[in-house]
Design an enzyme around this catalytic site. Structure first.
Site, PDB file in Angstrom:
ATOM      1  N   SER A   1       0.797  -1.231   0.000  1.00  0.00           N
ATOM      2  CA  SER A   1       0.000   0.000   0.000  1.00  0.00           C
ATOM      3  C   SER A   1       0.829   1.279   0.000  1.00  0.00           C
ATOM      4  O   SER A   1       0.285   2.369  -0.182  1.00  0.00           O
ATOM      5  CB  SER A   1      -0.967   0.010   1.190  1.00  0.00           C
ATOM      6  OG  SER A   1      -0.263   0.065   2.409  1.00  0.00           O
TER       7      SER A   1
ATOM      8  N   LYS B   1      -6.487   3.760   8.674  1.00  0.00           N
ATOM      9  CA  LYS B   1      -5.627   4.733   7.993  1.00  0.00           C
ATOM     10  C   LYS B   1      -6.235   6.130   7.993  1.00  0.00           C
ATOM     11  O   LYS B   1      -5.531   7.127   8.195  1.00  0.00           O
ATOM     12  CB  LYS B   1      -5.351   4.262   6.560  1.00  0.00           C
ATOM     13  CG  LYS B   1      -4.471   3.025   6.486  1.00  0.00           C
ATOM     14  CD  LYS B   1      -4.305   2.539   5.053  1.00  0.00           C
ATOM     15  CE  LYS B   1      -3.419   1.302   5.002  1.00  0.00           C
ATOM     16  NZ  LYS B   1      -3.259   0.786   3.628  1.00  0.00           N
TER      17      LYS B   1
END
Length: 335
Positions: A236, A279
């Site tokens: 990611s 996140k």
């Protein structure tokens, strides 16, 4: 047969249930024979509510106190969660709150009796954020914040960890030397491959990003992720490393109010990622105002609480080029 008592046991109707904090430590052959149920960790505001509704009343009762004798402000609870604990659950939050209750109880007892004589009733103790260090000492964990200034070659990403989300700083520098790519910061194999894919895509599409086609000729590119003692892996961070390379190669600083997450391909596509909830919370906590996510993760936003998305401008992208236009909004210049 039991190896200790040498007694036969019928295990045909027994269901074994095991728990683990981190999945990658479980051998793959064993994982293949298990049905795995993943339970996400608590978010910060979840921990705060658990502390207020359950832990604090429990600890007050255990220490012979009442809410008229000791109170905690929300800011104080948040400080304990962010600066004195780093976990998916609330076990250490409970320990820290219990420690404060013990010390507060001692203060109350000493203030009521001095030299064997009962004193006037003690006023309620209000534990605010600025009093936490008095009870618990210096914070154990540093709260990460976004960069205050725009820097060439420095971009902020978002990472998922076993204890929640965090921001991930990626720094890139280009210098004279042997033509090679150096990666430091205790990166895993998947993250190293993401960095190589980012560099290959940028080299093959240099003109689109205002980068000289031969920017790697006779140059060493060094990518570093701070906090080298902590292992890092996963795909990611691909888009973050791509933006950092573009920034260093074009000598163009990236926006410091933006963070991003997304896996990339050699075609420049941005693929979906996991842990979006954690996140976004990390971005909100660190003062980030804009977050770039993969377009395929848009459907996940409907399942994320509004409190987590509050104050964030979330921009979905499909390609690296789309992300670059947002990160370098003031225009790109050729190095």
């Amino acid at each position: 047969s039991d190896h200790y008592l040498d007694v036969d046991y019928d295990l045909s109707k027994v269901m074994f249930i095991t728990t683990a904090n981190i999945r990658y430590a479980i051998p793959l052959p064993l994982q293949d024979r298990m049905e795995i149920i993943e339970l996400p960790g608590y978010l910060d505001y979840d921990k705060r509510e658990i502390a207020k509704r359950h832990i604090i009343p429990k600890e007050l009762k255990a220490h012979g106190l009442t809410d008229k004798m000791l109170r905690f402000t929300d800011d104080a609870i948040d400080k304990i969660i962010n600066e004195y604990t780093r976990e998916a659950g609330v076990r250490n939050v409970e320990r820290e709150l219990a420690s404060i209750c013990r010390k507060a109880a001692k203060e109350i007892v000493l203030s009521r009796r001095k030299n064997g004589h009962a004193k006037k009733k003690h006023a309620v103790i209000v534990v605010a954020a600025d009093r936490i260090e008095h009870y618990l000492g210096v914070p154990k964990f540093r709260k990460k914040e976004a960069e205050r200034k725009r820097r060439v070659g420095s971009v902020t990403g978002l990472a998922w960890t076993s204890v929640g989300g965090d921001i991930l700083n990626v720094d890139v520098t280009i210098m004279n030397g042997t033509q090679k790519l150096t990666l430091t910061g205790q990166l895993g194999d998947v993250m190293k491959e993401s960095a190589q894919a980012a560099l290959s895509y940028i080299r093959s599409n240099a003109k689109q990003f205002g980068v000289h086609p031969d920017f790697t000729k006779g140059k060493e590119i060094h990518i570093h992720l701070p906090e080298g003692a902590i292992p890092k892996d996963g795909p990611s961070a691909g888009i973050t490393m791509a933006m950092a390379i573009i920034s260093a190669a074009s000598n163009n600083p990236a926006r410091n109010d933006i963070a991003m997450t997304g896996e990339i391909t050699l075609r420049g596509n941005v693929l979906p990622i996991g842990g979006l909830n954690e996140k976004l919370l990390a971005a909100q906590r660190s003062g980030i105002t804009t977050v770039i996510i993969p377009k395929e993760n848009v459907n996940d936003l409907s399942e994320i609480p509004e409190k987590v998305k509050e104050g964030l401008k979330i921009i979905p992208v499909e390609t690296i080029e789309e992300a670059a236009k947002i990160v370098f909004e003031r225009g790109r210049r050729r190095s």
